[in-house]
Design a protein around this motif. Structure first.
Motif, PDB file in Angstrom:
ATOM      1  N   ASP A  46       0.840  -1.208   0.000  1.00 13.11           N
ATOM      2  CA  ASP A  46       0.000   0.000   0.000  1.00 13.11           C
ATOM      3  C   ASP A  46       0.875   1.259   0.000  1.00 13.11           C
ATOM      4  OD1 ASP A  46      -2.298  -1.517   0.095  1.00 13.11           O
ATOM      5  OD2 ASP A  46      -2.462  -1.462   2.284  1.00 13.11           O
ATOM      6  N   LEU A  89     -13.919  10.513  -5.868  1.00 17.50           N
ATOM      7  CA  LEU A  89     -14.831  10.399  -4.724  1.00 17.50           C
ATOM      8  C   LEU A  89     -15.793  11.584  -4.753  1.00 17.50           C
ATOM      9  CD1 LEU A  89     -12.396   9.107  -1.974  1.00 17.50           C
ATOM     10  CD2 LEU A  89     -14.093   7.830  -3.255  1.00 17.50           C
ATOM     11  N   PRO A 135     -17.966  12.998  -2.673  1.00 17.01           N
ATOM     12  CA  PRO A 135     -18.101  14.037  -1.643  1.00 17.01           C
ATOM     13  C   PRO A 135     -16.973  15.068  -1.637  1.00 17.01           C
ATOM     14  CG  PRO A 135     -18.225  11.829  -0.672  1.00 17.01           C
ATOM     15  CD  PRO A 135     -17.736  11.684  -2.069  1.00 17.01           C
ATOM     16  N   PHE A 136     -15.948  14.835  -2.454  1.00 18.76           N
ATOM     17  CA  PHE A 136     -14.788  15.728  -2.414  1.00 18.76           C
ATOM     18  C   PHE A 136     -14.685  16.569  -3.694  1.00 18.76           C
ATOM     19  CE2 PHE A 136     -14.015  12.163   0.352  1.00 18.76           C
ATOM     20  CZ  PHE A 136     -13.487  12.745   1.485  1.00 18.76           C
ATOM     21  N   LEU A 159      -5.769  15.863  -3.879  1.00 22.57           N
ATOM     22  CA  LEU A 159      -4.960  15.823  -2.654  1.00 22.57           C
ATOM     23  C   LEU A 159      -5.064  14.481  -1.921  1.00 22.57           C
ATOM     24  CD1 LEU A 159      -5.657  19.390  -1.209  1.00 22.57           C
ATOM     25  CD2 LEU A 159      -3.510  18.542  -2.134  1.00 22.57           C
ATOM     26  N   LEU A 160      -6.181  13.758  -2.157  1.00 30.25           N
ATOM     27  CA  LEU A 160      -6.376  12.489  -1.448  1.00 30.25           C
ATOM     28  C   LEU A 160      -5.173  11.557  -1.608  1.00 30.25           C
ATOM     29  CD1 LEU A 160     -10.103  11.444  -1.987  1.00 30.25           C
ATOM     30  CD2 LEU A 160      -8.939  11.815   0.169  1.00 30.25           C
ATOM     31  N   VAL A 202      -2.591  12.579   0.756  1.00 34.44           N
ATOM     32  CA  VAL A 202      -2.945  12.394   2.170  1.00 34.44           C
ATOM     33  C   VAL A 202      -2.501  11.011   2.639  1.00 34.44           C
ATOM     34  CG1 VAL A 202      -4.879  12.095   3.776  1.00 34.44           C
ATOM     35  CG2 VAL A 202      -4.912  13.979   2.144  1.00 34.44           C
ATOM     36  N   PHE A 203      -2.766  10.003   1.813  1.00 35.20           N
ATOM     37  CA  PHE A 203      -2.438   8.643   2.230  1.00 35.20           C
ATOM     38  C   PHE A 203      -0.941   8.366   2.135  1.00 35.20           C
ATOM     39  CE2 PHE A 203      -6.875   8.142   0.539  1.00 35.20           C
ATOM     40  CZ  PHE A 203      -7.461   8.121   1.787  1.00 35.20           C
ATOM     41  N   ALA A 245      -0.867  16.131   3.041  1.00 34.59           N
ATOM     42  CA  ALA A 245      -1.023  17.125   1.979  1.00 34.59           C
ATOM     43  C   ALA A 245      -0.797  18.506   2.583  1.00 34.59           C
ATOM     44  CB  ALA A 245      -2.416  17.014   1.385  1.00 34.59           C
ATOM     45  N   MET A 295      -4.933  19.017   4.111  1.00 32.61           N
ATOM     46  CA  MET A 295      -5.970  17.991   4.226  1.00 32.61           C
ATOM     47  C   MET A 295      -5.438  16.815   5.039  1.00 32.61           C
ATOM     48  SD  MET A 295      -8.139  16.399   1.109  1.00 32.61           S
ATOM     49  CE  MET A 295      -9.656  15.547   1.365  1.00 32.61           C
ATOM     50  N   LYS A 296      -6.258  16.367   5.996  1.00 29.13           N
ATOM     51  CA  LYS A 296      -5.813  15.278   6.862  1.00 29.13           C
ATOM     52  C   LYS A 296      -6.875  14.174   6.876  1.00 29.13           C
ATOM     53  CE  LYS A 296      -2.849  17.790  10.013  1.00 29.13           C
ATOM     54  NZ  LYS A 296      -2.685  19.008   9.216  1.00 29.13           N
ATOM     55  N   LEU A 297      -6.505  13.060   7.508  1.00 31.45           N
ATOM     56  CA  LEU A 297      -7.460  11.941   7.556  1.00 31.45           C
ATOM     57  C   LEU A 297      -8.766  12.360   8.216  1.00 31.45           C
ATOM     58  CD1 LEU A 297      -5.178   8.900   8.536  1.00 31.45           C
ATOM     59  CD2 LEU A 297      -6.120   9.450   6.299  1.00 31.45           C
ATOM     60  N   ILE A 315     -11.278  13.832   5.996  1.00 33.13           N
ATOM     61  CA  ILE A 315     -12.040  12.830   5.234  1.00 33.13           C
ATOM     62  C   ILE A 315     -13.200  12.322   6.094  1.00 33.13           C
ATOM     63  CG2 ILE A 315     -11.902  10.570   4.109  1.00 33.13           C
ATOM     64  CD1 ILE A 315      -8.929  11.206   3.556  1.00 33.13           C
ATOM     65  N   ARG A 358     -15.903  14.918   6.252  1.00 26.79           N
ATOM     66  CA  ARG A 358     -16.652  14.994   4.997  1.00 26.79           C
ATOM     67  C   ARG A 358     -17.628  13.815   4.877  1.00 26.79           C
ATOM     68  NH1 ARG A 358     -15.536  17.988   0.520  1.00 26.79           N
ATOM     69  NH2 ARG A 358     -14.630  19.316   2.127  1.00 26.79           N
ATOM     70  N   ASN A 359     -17.162  12.642   5.306  1.00 26.07           N
ATOM     71  CA  ASN A 359     -18.046  11.469   5.260  1.00 26.07           C
ATOM     72  C   ASN A 359     -19.269  11.671   6.148  1.00 26.07           C
ATOM     73  OD1 ASN A 359     -16.571   9.961   3.453  1.00 26.07           O
ATOM     74  ND2 ASN A 359     -15.273   9.081   5.039  1.00 26.07           N
ATOM     75  N   MET A 381      -9.851   4.486  -2.114  1.00 31.15           N
ATOM     76  CA  MET A 381      -8.832   5.042  -1.213  1.00 31.15           C
ATOM     77  C   MET A 381      -7.666   4.076  -1.066  1.00 31.15           C
ATOM     78  SD  MET A 381     -10.741   7.025   1.826  1.00 31.15           S
ATOM     79  CE  MET A 381     -12.466   7.256   1.816  1.00 31.15           C
ATOM     80  N   ALA A 429      -4.007   4.130   0.464  1.00 36.64           N
ATOM     81  CA  ALA A 429      -4.440   4.136   1.870  1.00 36.64           C
ATOM     82  C   ALA A 429      -4.213   2.757   2.476  1.00 36.64           C
ATOM     83  CB  ALA A 429      -5.909   4.512   1.954  1.00 36.64           C
ATOM     84  N   GLN A 489      -5.104   3.263   7.958  1.00 37.56           N
ATOM     85  CA  GLN A 489      -5.639   4.602   7.684  1.00 37.56           C
ATOM     86  C   GLN A 489      -7.160   4.551   7.505  1.00 37.56           C
ATOM     87  OE1 GLN A 489      -2.849   5.412   4.438  1.00 37.56           O
ATOM     88  NE2 GLN A 489      -2.060   7.159   5.602  1.00 37.56           N
ATOM     89  N   ILE A 529      -9.895   6.478   9.807  1.00 33.83           N
ATOM     90  CA  ILE A 529     -10.963   7.338   9.263  1.00 33.83           C
ATOM     91  C   ILE A 529     -12.310   6.953   9.871  1.00 33.83           C
ATOM     92  CG2 ILE A 529     -12.300   7.847   7.161  1.00 33.83           C
ATOM     93  CD1 ILE A 529      -9.594   7.669   5.631  1.00 33.83           C
TER      94      ILE A 529
END
Lengths: 221, 472
Positions: A78, A95, A97-98, A105-106, A109-110, A114, B1-3, B6, B9-10, B376, B381, B385, B389
């Motif tokens: 991963d 995604l 919702p973003f 940026l997602l 982030v992982f 970011a 932007m951080k976990l 996310i 937002r969810n 993700m 991810a 992670q 989340i």
């Protein structure tokens, strides 16, 4: 960049074994742009999933950037994927919702975070593909072509060594798809990225340095 | 932007589900924190409110607890009358009390007559020793530490022990000669004692003065000079009648004490007993001053043992009983404590059920989120992670719910304080925050986090390749 030897991915369906992917040998040089073609069911997407570490091979050797991806544990795969590989999906897979910027940026982030620098790069990338005025738009507020370009930017955000694209033109009209592909190739050339693209479209394949027919890589049975 | 962005937002995307689970957590937190606040305040105020009342001597009818509840907290009805002779014995007996050979030394002995109200507040007929002698804080042996009922505004009324004795004698004499009945009948015409009105102006008699507690002034907006018209019984009683002839003028407003005293209206006991219908002598055989009936007598021994000895002394007597306020309050709190244990368990259960609802709500969304999670994962991810989340989502819901619950608790207390005060005598302070509430927020937040673990594990185990899209 990629070295594959005697790769097999076999799924069990009851007592029956189904070979999802079979590649005897495949090499892709660093910076090379390769198109993978072939009939449906040959395992083109499975091949990309194995190369990206999403799926482990049943047997064989898969090395990406000198790392034996198949032998890595899941967490390492991963991480490796997040840091070294950018993926553009057939359905783009943004995604909902973003916003466009957040989707880009997602990926970062992982991979570790970011921060402002990454954000600047994301904004620049979106500007580069003509979406500078769409960064706060959500996927359902954009056209297919725009969504595709956001997906390209997301694949590029971490500066990956390898970009895997699975039918990146989707169901778009030829003109829009060609434009997106031109942008991908342009950025990949500039940044010396390797591109492996699965496609059914001969015209798109012709734009790449080399075309490989997956059916020719199968073990003789 | 951080976990956590996310996660937020969810939650926003599933606004209805998030809101409902947040509300369920808030209700659990509200119940528990309100219960704690009520218990804390009840315990503190019942303990604190009874200070100053060493022992209470009252009618033989009813229990010692009834006597304390009625005298200190104005709860329930006065159970009967204690004769004036007991008051005289306690006040002037120099420590010699019938029923014991021990000398019982009193710091103060203050009579009370009750039974009337003004709006929702109780009227207490008493002497001015309630202001000059009674103290609710401080060491018995050190007068400099005594905290009396101080004035915020105005003055006290003047009606002392000697005047009360004179009044009782005069009352009994009039009663024996039949003048008292005549006065009662002629009240509308004879204004020699009490108040009378000409048009809109009320003229108050010299003894028709009232000193009111802080809460009375605050809630009713009363000021010095305002009239108070006592109602016989409670204002809600269908048969209650207003003593227009005994209207009193507010001459003093007391400082806030945080005790039930804040909700009292004090008038001279003579004014109270002289009101129409207040038949102060019920004993048909004896028409002497000794038979004038009082609701209670507040006593405070010089030493704690004096209060106990007073109780023992009255145990064998038929004319009155004595209750040690502190003992009865402890018993009340024990009973309240046992009852609230059930509520406590119920509130915890509500909270646990709310946490389970978070678990169920999130768990159910994991199926529809398989593709989102797979995307993700494909972007790099790690399972940990994804786990973070989802757990963060549950934690945020729980934290929001806990905060909402605490705020809701204080707003509820703000809204219900008047009703609680009327029914239990406990004055709730809606601004009183405690560290326990902070711990409750932290605990509920952690509980939410734990509830999120199972859905998070399910989410983290989402098969990536199978959920990304069609395989060509």
């Amino acid at each position: 960049m990629i070295r594959i030897r005697n790769l097999k991915k076999v799924y069990r369906r009851g007592d029956e074994e189904v070979v999802a992917c079979d590649v005897t040998a495949l090499d892709v040089e660093r910076g090379e742009h390769v198109a993978i073609v072939g009939k449906s069911g040959l395992g083109k997407t499975t091949l990309l999933n194995i190369v990206s570490g999403i799926v482990r091979p049943t047997s064989g050797e898969v090395r990406v950037a000198d790392v034996d991806v198949g032998s890595l544990g899941e967490a390492k795969r991963d991480r490796f994927r997040g840091e070294h590989i950018g993926i553009v999906f057939q359905t783009f897979n943004l995604l909902v919702p973003f916003t466009a910027l957040e989707n880009v940026l997602l990926g970062a982030v992982f991979a570790g975070g970011a921060d402002a620098t990454v954000r600047d790069r994301a904004v620049r990338l979106l500007g580069r593909v003509g979406l500078g005025d769409r960064i706060d738009h959500y996927p359902n507020q954009m056209s297919v072509g725009q969504v595709q370009r956001v997906a390209l930017c997301r694949a590029l955000i971490n500066g990956p060594d390898l970009i895997l694209a699975d039918e990146p033109l989707g169901n778009q009209d030829r003109e829009t798809g060609a434009e997106a592909l031109r942008v991908l190739r342009e950025i990949a050339e500039e940044e010396k990225r390797t591109v492996v693209m699965v496609t059914h479209d001969p015209a798109s394949a012709e734009l790449m340095h080399r075309t490989i027919d997956l059916s020719e890589l199968r073990t003789a049975s | 932007m951080k976990l956590v962005s996310i996660s937020l937002r969810n939650l926003r995307v599933r606004a209805l589900s998030s809101a409902l689970t947040t509300v369920s957590i808030a209700i659990g937190t509200l119940l528990l924190s309100a219960l704690w606040l009520l218990l804390d305040e009840t315990e503190a105020q019942y303990q604190y409110g009874a200070q100053g009342y060493g022992a209470i001597v009252g009618p033989k009818e009813g229990s010692p607890m009834d006597l304390v509840l009625n005298t200190v907290y104005s709860l329930g009805l006065s159970q009967g009358h204690v004769p004036f002779r007991v008051y005289r014995e306690l006040h002037d007996g120099e420590g010699q009390i019938e029923g014991t050979s021990r000398r019982i030394n009193m710091m103060y002995v203050i009579p009370q007559a009750r039974g009337d109200t003004y709006k929702q507040f109780h009227i207490v007929g008493t002497t001015d020793e309630m202001f000059s002698q009674f103290f609710y804080k401080g060491e018995s042996r050190d007068p400099s530490t005594h905290q009396h009922l101080d004035l915020r505004e105005g003055r006290y009324f003047t009606f002392g022990h000697e005047q009360f004795v004179e009044f009782a004698d005069e009352y009994a004499r009039k009663r024996a000669s039949g003048e008292a009945e005549d006065e009662d009948h002629d009240h509308d015409h004879d204004h020699s004692h009490g108040s009378h009105s000409h048009g809109d102006t009320i003229h108050f008699g010299p003894e028709n003065e009232a000193v009111i507690g802080y809460q009375v002034a605050h809630d009713l907006g009363l000021r010095i000079g305002d009239p108070i018209t006592p109602t016989h019984g409670s204002a809600d009683d269908p048969g209650a009648h207003v003593h227009m002839e005994s209207a009193c003028q507010v001459v003093g407003i007391l400082e806030r004490t945080g005790m039930p005293v804040d909700r009292m209206i004090y008038i001279p006991i003579s004014t109270f007993l002289s009101m129409e219908g207040h038949d102060a002598i019920r004993d048909t055989e004896s028409q002497t001053a000794d038979s004038v009936g009082l609701s209670a007598i507040i006593c405070r021994g010089r030493r704690y043992n004096d209060n106990q000895n007073l109780r023992w002394a009255f145990q064998g007597r038929r004319d009155a009983q004595a209750a040690v306020a502190h003992w009865e309050v402890t018993r009340i709190l024990e009973i309240v404590g046992n009852a609230t244990r059930v509520l406590d368990v119920t509130s915890w259960l509500v909270l646990v059920v709310a946490a389970v609802s978070v678990l169920v709500a999130l768990y159910n969304t994991m199926n529809e989120r398989r593709r989102e999670i797979a995307i993700m994962r494909s972007l790099g991810a790690r399972r940990s992670q994804i786990l973070t989340i989802v757990v963060a989502e549950a934690t945020l819901i729980a934290f929001g719910g806990a905060l909402l619950g605490i705020v809701g608790c204080h707003l509820s207390v703000f809204g219900l304080a008047g009703w609680v005060a009327d029914t239990t005598g406990v004055l709730l302070d809606w601004t009183a925050f405690s560290m326990r509430e902070v711990w409750l927020i932290l605990f509920v937040t952690a509980l939410g986090g734990i509830a999120g673990v199972l859905p998070a594990i399910k989410g983290a185990r989402t098969e990536v390749a199978a959920n990304l899209g069609p395989i060509s």
